[in-house]
Enzyme design. Structure first.
Site, mmCIF file in Angstrom:
data_model
loop_
_atom_site.group_PDB
_atom_site.id
_atom_site.type_symbol
_atom_site.label_atom_id
_atom_site.label_comp_id
_atom_site.label_asym_id
_atom_site.label_seq_id
_atom_site.Cartn_x
_atom_site.Cartn_y
_atom_site.Cartn_z
ATOM 1 N N HIS A 177 -39.224 57.298 -32.029
ATOM 2 C CA HIS A 177 -40.309 58.082 -31.055
ATOM 3 C C HIS A 177 -39.991 59.069 -30.843
ATOM 4 C CE1 HIS A 177 -38.645 53.574 -29.690
ATOM 5 N NE2 HIS A 177 -40.433 53.255 -30.214
ATOM 6 N N ASP A 228 -45.597 51.862 -38.846
ATOM 7 C CA ASP A 228 -46.224 49.948 -38.668
ATOM 8 C C ASP A 228 -47.700 50.475 -38.583
ATOM 9 O OD1 ASP A 228 -44.480 48.812 -36.003
ATOM 10 O OD2 ASP A 228 -44.545 51.386 -35.859
ATOM 11 N N LEU A 237 -35.818 53.841 -26.685
ATOM 12 C CA LEU A 237 -36.467 55.365 -27.720
ATOM 13 C C LEU A 237 -35.260 55.386 -28.446
ATOM 14 C CD1 LEU A 237 -38.772 56.832 -25.276
ATOM 15 C CD2 LEU A 237 -39.062 55.121 -26.743
ATOM 16 N N MET A 257 -42.536 50.779 -26.742
ATOM 17 C CA MET A 257 -41.519 49.575 -25.983
ATOM 18 C C MET A 257 -40.083 49.848 -25.940
ATOM 19 S SD MET A 257 -43.272 46.170 -27.748
ATOM 20 C CE MET A 257 -41.655 46.508 -29.001
ATOM 21 N N GLY A 258 -40.192 50.720 -25.568
ATOM 22 C CA GLY A 258 -38.981 52.010 -25.402
ATOM 23 C C GLY A 258 -37.721 51.480 -26.144
ATOM 24 N N SER A 273 -35.836 52.502 -36.126
ATOM 25 C CA SER A 273 -36.195 50.654 -35.082
ATOM 26 C C SER A 273 -35.702 50.326 -34.263
ATOM 27 C CB SER A 273 -36.656 49.511 -36.410
ATOM 28 O OG SER A 273 -37.207 48.887 -35.703
HETATM 29 P P1 AMP Z 1 -42.155 51.013 -30.651
HETATM 30 O O1 AMP Z 1 -41.651 50.820 -29.373
HETATM 31 O O2 AMP Z 1 -41.918 50.094 -31.715
HETATM 32 O O3 AMP Z 1 -43.848 49.701 -29.784
HETATM 33 O O4 AMP Z 1 -42.700 52.114 -31.021
HETATM 34 C C1 AMP Z 1 -43.629 52.729 -30.635
HETATM 35 C C2 AMP Z 1 -44.464 53.803 -31.459
HETATM 36 O O5 AMP Z 1 -43.477 54.474 -32.296
HETATM 37 C C3 AMP Z 1 -45.331 53.475 -32.392
HETATM 38 O O6 AMP Z 1 -46.577 54.254 -33.177
HETATM 39 C C4 AMP Z 1 -44.068 53.297 -33.885
HETATM 40 O O7 AMP Z 1 -45.031 52.837 -34.516
HETATM 41 C C5 AMP Z 1 -43.662 54.333 -33.628
HETATM 42 N N1 AMP Z 1 -42.468 54.512 -34.461
HETATM 43 C C6 AMP Z 1 -41.720 53.666 -33.960
HETATM 44 N N2 AMP Z 1 -40.194 54.252 -35.527
HETATM 45 C C7 AMP Z 1 -40.672 54.896 -35.695
HETATM 46 C C8 AMP Z 1 -40.499 55.106 -36.911
HETATM 47 N N3 AMP Z 1 -39.049 55.037 -37.320
HETATM 48 N N4 AMP Z 1 -40.562 56.839 -37.621
HETATM 49 C C9 AMP Z 1 -42.366 56.897 -36.782
HETATM 50 N N5 AMP Z 1 -42.478 56.907 -35.597
HETATM 51 C C10 AMP Z 1 -41.701 55.259 -35.307
#
Ligand code: AMP
Length: 284
Positions: free
Chosen positions: A37, A150, A33, A30-31, A185
């Site tokens: 990510h 997640d 980044l 969802m950006g 996050s």
């Molecule tokens: P999001 O942008 O929050 O939807 O995350 C996109 C992807 O990045 C998802 O597969 C998340 O599980 C992964 N992700 C988010 N935060 C982390 C993190 N701290 N470590 C590893 N993967 C992550």
């Protein structure tokens, strides 16, 4: 690296890569980044030839009182980070591109999506599975990369891929943390200085659970869960959503410290909702 915003342009780029015999890796995001990510992009780059990163803040996975409108959207910075991480293509569709007028199909995985975030964020996983199913059909990747951060999302999507006979491999990558242990996050940027200083206690509490649990294989989960809950409740400004010890595959609560478990927590620091989890393996 190219940036495309329509499904037709995305398909053309992926099709060209396929014609060159390249395998396709996919990282949905969802950006906003961060290193978490980017670790997925690097893993994708190591395992596949042509890496697509999607950046789409998906409205269907946000509840009515959640942070869809204020979710950060720093597109230029995100595109730069994708370039630096050697991604090949960024797909940044509009909401209208993904959900044109009259859109009326939703994808729902039952069971594994019921507890944890599923019960605290009604409709959330329905939105996630719907958008990821669409993205999988648009990109048609050989491998898709997700973060263990997640954990329930990974389990739900794994089940969707299995149940729907989807021809791709899910690769789950470890949670990337700040030096002090806080799981990275996009929502960490909402934290005030005081909340940010308190936040590492979440991971410390999870680690304390693991340290005690591995010493007591076969024992009941409850006292260890209470210990964890007690530590989390001590964090200043915290409101608990849940603390659960679940089976790593089914996401159903376990009673006994045995097998492959996920210890998952969701809480609010001020108005910011944070989740974290650790895997605990206790051989039976
Ligand atoms: P999001 O942008 O929050 O939807 O995350 C996109 C992807 O990045 C998802 O597969 C998340 O599980 C992964 N992700 C988010 N935060 C982390 C993190 N701290 N470590 C590893 N993967 C992550």
């Amino acid at each position: 690296m190219k940036l495309v915003q329509t499904i037709i342009d995305l398909r053309k780029e992926v099709c060209d890569a396929r014609k060159q015999g390249k395998s396709i890796g996919f990282v949905p995001t969802m950006g906003a980044l961060h290193e978490g990510h980017l670790s997925l992009v690097r893993m994708a780059k190591a395992q596949t030839d042509f890496v697509v990163v999607s950046i789409f803040v998906n409205p269907t996975q946000f509840g009515p009182n959640e942070d869809f409108d204020r979710y950060p959207r720093p597109l230029d910075a995100d595109v730069n980070l994708c370039t630096q991480a050697n991604a090949d293509l960024v797909f940044n569709p509009s909401v209208e591109e993904m959900y044109p007028r009259g859109f009326s199909t939703m994808v729902e995985v039952t069971g594994v999506s019921d507890g944890l975030c599923g019960s605290h964020r009604p409709g959330h996983f329905r939105g996630v599975t719907t958008v990821v199913m669409k993205l999988f059909h648009q990109v048609m990747p050989d491998k898709a990369f997700f973060g263990q951060k997640d954990a329930q999302q990974c389990a739900v999507l794994q089940k969707m891929v299995l149940d729907m006979d989807m021809n791709l491999q899910m690769v789950i990558c470890p949670t990337v943390r700040e030096k002090d242990g806080l799981a990275m996050s996009s929502r960490n940027r909402y934290l005030s200085n005081t909340e940010r200083s308190a936040a590492p206690a979440i991971y410390e509490a999870l680690m304390a659970f693991r340290e005690e649990a591995v010493k007591h294989p076969g024992q009941g989960v409850t006292p260890f869960k209470n210990l964890l809950l007690g530590k989390l409740k001590e964090i200043p400004g915290v409101t608990m959503d849940y603390v659960e010890v679940v089976d790593a595959l089914t996401m159903k609560p376990v009673d006994i410290l045995r097998g492959s478990m996920v210890v998952a927590v969701a809480l609010r620091l001020g108005s910011t909702r944070l989740i974290d989890n650790i895997l605990v393996n206790i051989p039976s």
